[in-house]
Design a protein around this motif. Sequence first.
Motif, PDB file in Angstrom:
ATOM      1  N   ILE A   1       0.863  -1.181   0.000  1.00  0.00           N
ATOM      2  CA  ILE A   1       0.000   0.000   0.000  1.00  0.00           C
ATOM      3  C   ILE A   1       0.900   1.232   0.000  1.00  0.00           C
ATOM      4  N   ASP A   2       0.635   2.152  -0.912  1.00  0.00           N
ATOM      5  CA  ASP A   2       1.548   3.278  -1.095  1.00  0.00           C
ATOM      6  C   ASP A   2       1.714   4.141   0.146  1.00  0.00           C
ATOM      7  N   ALA A   3       0.612   4.387   0.879  1.00  0.00           N
ATOM      8  CA  ALA A   3       0.727   5.283   2.030  1.00  0.00           C
ATOM      9  C   ALA A   3      -0.311   4.949   3.095  1.00  0.00           C
ATOM     10  N   VAL A   4       0.089   5.177   4.329  1.00  0.00           N
ATOM     11  CA  VAL A   4      -0.847   5.187   5.459  1.00  0.00           C
ATOM     12  C   VAL A   4      -1.049   6.651   5.810  1.00  0.00           C
ATOM     13  N   ILE A   5      -2.298   7.096   5.753  1.00  0.00           N
ATOM     14  CA  ILE A   5      -2.608   8.503   6.030  1.00  0.00           C
ATOM     15  C   ILE A   5      -3.361   8.573   7.357  1.00  0.00           C
TER      16      ILE A   5
ATOM     17  N   SER B   1     -17.628  -5.715  -4.140  1.00  0.00           N
ATOM     18  CA  SER B   1     -18.360  -5.193  -5.299  1.00  0.00           C
ATOM     19  C   SER B   1     -17.818  -3.843  -5.776  1.00  0.00           C
ATOM     20  N   VAL B   2     -16.773  -3.349  -5.110  1.00  0.00           N
ATOM     21  CA  VAL B   2     -16.211  -2.037  -5.431  1.00  0.00           C
ATOM     22  C   VAL B   2     -14.754  -2.201  -5.858  1.00  0.00           C
ATOM     23  N   ALA B   3     -14.331  -1.438  -6.857  1.00  0.00           N
ATOM     24  CA  ALA B   3     -12.947  -1.488  -7.325  1.00  0.00           C
ATOM     25  C   ALA B   3     -12.064  -0.679  -6.371  1.00  0.00           C
ATOM     26  N   LEU B   4     -11.241  -1.391  -5.596  1.00  0.00           N
ATOM     27  CA  LEU B   4     -10.421  -0.736  -4.582  1.00  0.00           C
ATOM     28  C   LEU B   4      -8.945  -0.660  -4.959  1.00  0.00           C
TER      29      LEU B   4
ATOM     30  N   ILE C   1     -17.173  -5.077   5.244  1.00  0.00           N
ATOM     31  CA  ILE C   1     -16.533  -6.383   5.118  1.00  0.00           C
ATOM     32  C   ILE C   1     -17.578  -7.452   5.424  1.00  0.00           C
ATOM     33  N   PRO C   2     -17.846  -8.353   4.484  1.00  0.00           N
ATOM     34  CA  PRO C   2     -18.830  -9.398   4.762  1.00  0.00           C
ATOM     35  C   PRO C   2     -18.336 -10.325   5.870  1.00  0.00           C
TER      36      PRO C   2
ATOM     37  N   TRP D   1      -5.805  -6.129   2.010  1.00  0.00           N
ATOM     38  CA  TRP D   1      -5.653  -7.338   1.211  1.00  0.00           C
ATOM     39  C   TRP D   1      -6.518  -7.234  -0.055  1.00  0.00           C
ATOM     40  N   GLU D   2      -7.741  -6.767   0.108  1.00  0.00           N
ATOM     41  CA  GLU D   2      -8.642  -6.617  -1.033  1.00  0.00           C
ATOM     42  C   GLU D   2      -8.104  -5.561  -1.994  1.00  0.00           C
ATOM     43  N   MET D   3      -7.528  -4.490  -1.454  1.00  0.00           N
ATOM     44  CA  MET D   3      -6.966  -3.428  -2.293  1.00  0.00           C
ATOM     45  C   MET D   3      -5.798  -3.935  -3.134  1.00  0.00           C
ATOM     46  N   SER D   4      -5.016  -4.864  -2.575  1.00  0.00           N
ATOM     47  CA  SER D   4      -3.819  -5.328  -3.266  1.00  0.00           C
ATOM     48  C   SER D   4      -4.082  -6.551  -4.138  1.00  0.00           C
TER      49      SER D   4
END
Length: 249
Positions: free
Chosen positions: A131-135, A194-197, A225-226, A245-248
């Motif tokens: 993940i590029d950054a933690v904000i 269902s969303v592009a993350l 999160i289901p 995990w879903e984002m990556s």
Amino acid sequence: MEKITSRKNEHIRHIRLLCSDSQYRRENGLFICDGMKLLKEALNFGAEIQSVLWNNQAQEIEGLDGIKQFVAPTELFDYASPMKNSPGPVFSVKIPCEESSVKLRNAIVLENLQDPGNVGTVIRTANAFNIDAVILTGSCADIYNPKTVRATMGAVFRQKIIVKNLNELKLFLKENDLPLFGAALSERAVDMRSVALKKAAVAVGSEGRGLSREILDICEREIIIPMNPDSESLNAAVAASVLMWEMSR
């Protein structure tokens, strides 16, 4: 190498203040780490180490040439160390300057996450999942609290970490063309699958209150999160880990 024998020693006082006082850390631009693993991580990834305090006996470590080193008996070392019964060493590191202009592909946003262990765990996991950054926004735990640093397991030296207030966050995400999704337990929330993350920012709030209305208002969508319906919620760091995990993926 200086041998320290008194609690009144200026360096011992300096270490204890860096451990306990966030304002003192910022004023001095330094934070404290503890342990050989973190020392090796700091050296491997080019962190600017300012000083090293050894427990009872110094060790020969490559890369410490020119750095101030001290040694103290175990009782005094324990007095200075942020950890209980630590073998050491305790060392101070320069707080890195935040980059003014960065281009991100994705980010995890933490709002009001006050537990240092949770914040550190998210930083560690973000690094593992690229993940590029933690904000951080709102009242989050100090990144450079010794407990936060230890929970990162060295990722604090590798992971991009950014602090923004809400207005700055909104502008920053717009500049990086990142839509913001908010993890929320609400009727409006849709299954995260269902969303592009992949090219997005995802916000996670505190376990007690979740995300604020202010940050939800700038989210494009709320996601969930289901999970087993009998489970009310997840630990904030665990929830952030699942989302990353879903984002990556």
